[in-house]
Structure formats: structure tokens, C-alpha cells
Design a protein around this motif. Structure first.
Motif, PDB file in Angstrom:
ATOM      1  N   ARG A  40       0.893  -1.530  -0.299  1.00  0.00           N
ATOM      2  CA  ARG A  40      -0.172  -0.286  -0.256  1.00  0.00           C
ATOM      3  C   ARG A  40       0.934   1.401   0.111  1.00  0.00           C
ATOM      4  O   ARG A  40       0.819   1.967  -1.265  1.00  0.00           O
ATOM      5  N   ILE A  41       1.901   1.310   1.015  1.00  0.00           N
ATOM      6  CA  ILE A  41       2.635   2.298   1.008  1.00  0.00           C
ATOM      7  C   ILE A  41       3.390   2.761  -0.651  1.00  0.00           C
ATOM      8  O   ILE A  41       3.533   4.278  -0.803  1.00  0.00           O
ATOM      9  N   MET A  42       4.207   1.914  -0.952  1.00  0.00           N
ATOM     10  CA  MET A  42       4.812   1.645  -2.398  1.00  0.00           C
ATOM     11  C   MET A  42       3.852   2.260  -3.307  1.00  0.00           C
ATOM     12  O   MET A  42       4.331   3.064  -4.545  1.00  0.00           O
ATOM     13  N   ALA A  43       2.376   1.600  -3.326  1.00  0.00           N
ATOM     14  CA  ALA A  43       1.208   2.085  -4.747  1.00  0.00           C
ATOM     15  C   ALA A  43       1.029   4.149  -4.822  1.00  0.00           C
ATOM     16  O   ALA A  43       0.522   4.356  -5.775  1.00  0.00           O
ATOM     17  N   ALA A  44       1.484   4.690  -3.603  1.00  0.00           N
ATOM     18  CA  ALA A  44       0.821   5.705  -3.233  1.00  0.00           C
ATOM     19  C   ALA A  44       2.829   6.995  -3.041  1.00  0.00           C
ATOM     20  O   ALA A  44       3.381   6.265  -2.413  1.00  0.00           O
ATOM     21  N   PRO A  45       2.726   7.743  -3.494  1.00  0.00           N
ATOM     22  CA  PRO A  45       3.644   8.796  -3.568  1.00  0.00           C
ATOM     23  C   PRO A  45       3.879   9.355  -2.256  1.00  0.00           C
ATOM     24  O   PRO A  45       5.188   9.479  -1.564  1.00  0.00           O
ATOM     25  N   TYR A  46       2.949   8.585  -1.078  1.00  0.00           N
ATOM     26  CA  TYR A  46       3.376   9.802   0.725  1.00  0.00           C
ATOM     27  C   TYR A  46       3.063   8.601   1.590  1.00  0.00           C
ATOM     28  O   TYR A  46       2.073   7.719   0.958  1.00  0.00           O
ATOM     29  N   ALA A  47       3.256   8.553   2.452  1.00  0.00           N
ATOM     30  CA  ALA A  47       3.001   7.703   3.960  1.00  0.00           C
ATOM     31  C   ALA A  47       2.333   8.631   5.109  1.00  0.00           C
ATOM     32  O   ALA A  47       2.930   9.359   5.033  1.00  0.00           O
ATOM     33  N   VAL A  48       1.184   8.074   5.725  1.00  0.00           N
ATOM     34  CA  VAL A  48       0.798   8.629   6.709  1.00  0.00           C
ATOM     35  C   VAL A  48       0.709   7.762   7.861  1.00  0.00           C
ATOM     36  O   VAL A  48       1.014   6.366   7.775  1.00  0.00           O
ATOM     37  N   VAL A  49      -0.081   7.631   8.779  1.00  0.00           N
ATOM     38  CA  VAL A  49       0.834   6.901  10.327  1.00  0.00           C
ATOM     39  C   VAL A  49       0.196   7.535  11.408  1.00  0.00           C
ATOM     40  O   VAL A  49      -0.106   8.429  11.616  1.00  0.00           O
ATOM     41  N   PRO A  50      -1.018   6.424  11.595  1.00  0.00           N
ATOM     42  CA  PRO A  50      -2.153   7.124  12.035  1.00  0.00           C
ATOM     43  C   PRO A  50      -1.708   6.521  13.878  1.00  0.00           C
ATOM     44  O   PRO A  50      -0.831   5.471  13.738  1.00  0.00           O
ATOM     45  N   TYR A  51      -2.401   7.481  14.502  1.00  0.00           N
ATOM     46  CA  TYR A  51      -1.510   7.378  16.303  1.00  0.00           C
ATOM     47  C   TYR A  51      -2.543   6.147  17.065  1.00  0.00           C
ATOM     48  O   TYR A  51      -2.031   6.003  18.279  1.00  0.00           O
ATOM     49  N   GLU A  52      -3.744   6.338  16.690  1.00  0.00           N
ATOM     50  CA  GLU A  52      -4.844   5.466  16.993  1.00  0.00           C
ATOM     51  C   GLU A  52      -5.393   4.330  15.562  1.00  0.00           C
ATOM     52  O   GLU A  52      -5.079   5.081  15.141  1.00  0.00           O
ATOM     53  N   THR A  53      -5.915   3.077  15.801  1.00  0.00           N
ATOM     54  CA  THR A  53      -6.610   2.662  15.070  1.00  0.00           C
ATOM     55  C   THR A  53      -7.473   3.412  14.885  1.00  0.00           C
ATOM     56  O   THR A  53      -8.780   4.049  15.619  1.00  0.00           O
ATOM     57  N   VAL A  54      -7.474   3.501  13.428  1.00  0.00           N
ATOM     58  CA  VAL A  54      -9.051   4.552  12.820  1.00  0.00           C
ATOM     59  C   VAL A  54      -9.550   3.885  11.707  1.00  0.00           C
ATOM     60  O   VAL A  54      -9.138   2.967  11.280  1.00  0.00           O
ATOM     61  N   ASN A  55     -10.360   4.236  10.767  1.00  0.00           N
ATOM     62  CA  ASN A  55     -12.049   3.683  10.435  1.00  0.00           C
ATOM     63  C   ASN A  55     -11.433   4.493   9.042  1.00  0.00           C
ATOM     64  O   ASN A  55     -11.326   5.587   9.191  1.00  0.00           O
ATOM     65  N   ILE A  56     -11.723   3.804   7.644  1.00  0.00           N
ATOM     66  CA  ILE A  56     -11.502   4.512   6.416  1.00  0.00           C
ATOM     67  C   ILE A  56     -12.650   4.305   5.968  1.00  0.00           C
ATOM     68  O   ILE A  56     -13.548   3.053   6.242  1.00  0.00           O
ATOM     69  N   ARG A  57     -12.903   5.242   5.671  1.00  0.00           N
ATOM     70  CA  ARG A  57     -14.049   5.741   4.766  1.00  0.00           C
ATOM     71  C   ARG A  57     -14.197   5.372   3.148  1.00  0.00           C
ATOM     72  O   ARG A  57     -13.020   5.834   2.867  1.00  0.00           O
TER      73      ARG A  57
END
Length: 124
Positions: A40-57
Motif C-alpha cells: 500500500r505504501i509503495m503504490a502511493a506517493p506519500y505515507a501517513v501514520v495513524p496514532y490510534e486505530t482509525v476507520n477508513i471511509r
């Protein structure tokens, strides 16, 4: 090697990379949770890091369908950010939603700046 041959080799290489782009993105979407986000990281130009488990919408707001979740401290590939529903949590308020490979997540839950550490210019 003559210049003309080098130019041709560069064009062929660029064409091969262009073809690999969609394949990488498709592979990333198909990757399971066991992948730990690597594809997933390699497929996109940026990486983000959640600081807690978060819902993806499916869109930039809580009214959109939940399509998954991102565990705390697990990097995710990100493309851009967009303004959406204003979210307030843990004393922070923000209307920025980051588009991941899988969907959208509120920047309130991401480490970094107000854009989840994406550049301010990385709008969708």
C-alpha cells in the motif's frame, strides 16, 4: 553507447515503469492485512501514520461507508488530501481528509501536521 541508444533505452524504461504503476496500485488494493501496508505504501506517493486505530471511509466524512481500518502506528500509502466533514477529537478539530489507497481517513488521527504530514500542495 551512442546518445541515440541511451535515449531509446530511457524511453523504454519509462514505458515499463508506466505499465508497472497500475499493476502496483492494483496489487496494493488486493493486498491483505497480512501485508502490513508494504504494498500500500509503495503504490502511493506519500505515507501517513495513524496514532490510534482509525476507520477508513469511502469518502471524506463519517456518513460514508466504513471500508476498513488502519491500526495505530502502521504506515499507509496516501495520495492527497481534501476538505470534508469537520472532526473534533482529542482536543483537535480539522476538516482535512487524506485519500489512502483504500479510502479516506480524517487527518485528526494522523501523526504530523494538519494534513497528516502531506504537503499543503498535495490536494486532490
Amino acid at each position: 553507447m551512442p546518445t541515440r541508444t541511451l535515449a531509446r533505452a530511457a524511453l523504454v524504461g519509462a514505458g515499463a515503469l508506466a505499465l508497472l504503476g497500475p499493476l502496483t496500485a492494483a496489487t496494493a488494493v488486493a493486498a491483505g492485512d497480512a501485508d502490513h501496508g508494504g504494498a500500500r505504501i509503495m503504490a502511493a506517493p506519500y505515507a501517513v501514520v495513524p496514532y490510534e486505530t482509525v476507520n477508513i471511509r469511502s469518502g471524506p466524512g463519517r456518513s460514508y461507508d466504513k471500508v476498513g481500518s488502519a491500526p495505530a502506528n502502521e504506515p499507509r500509502g496516501a495520495y492527497c488530501w481534501v476538505r470534508g466533514e469537520r472532526i473534533t477529537d482529542h482536543g483537535y478539530t480539522n476538516d482535512v481528509w487524506v485519500k489512502l489507497v483504500e479510502g479516506y481517513v480524517s487527518a485528526v488521527y494522523l501523526k504530523g501536521n494538519e494534513y497528516g504530514d502531506l504537503p499543503a500542495s498535495a490536494t486532490c
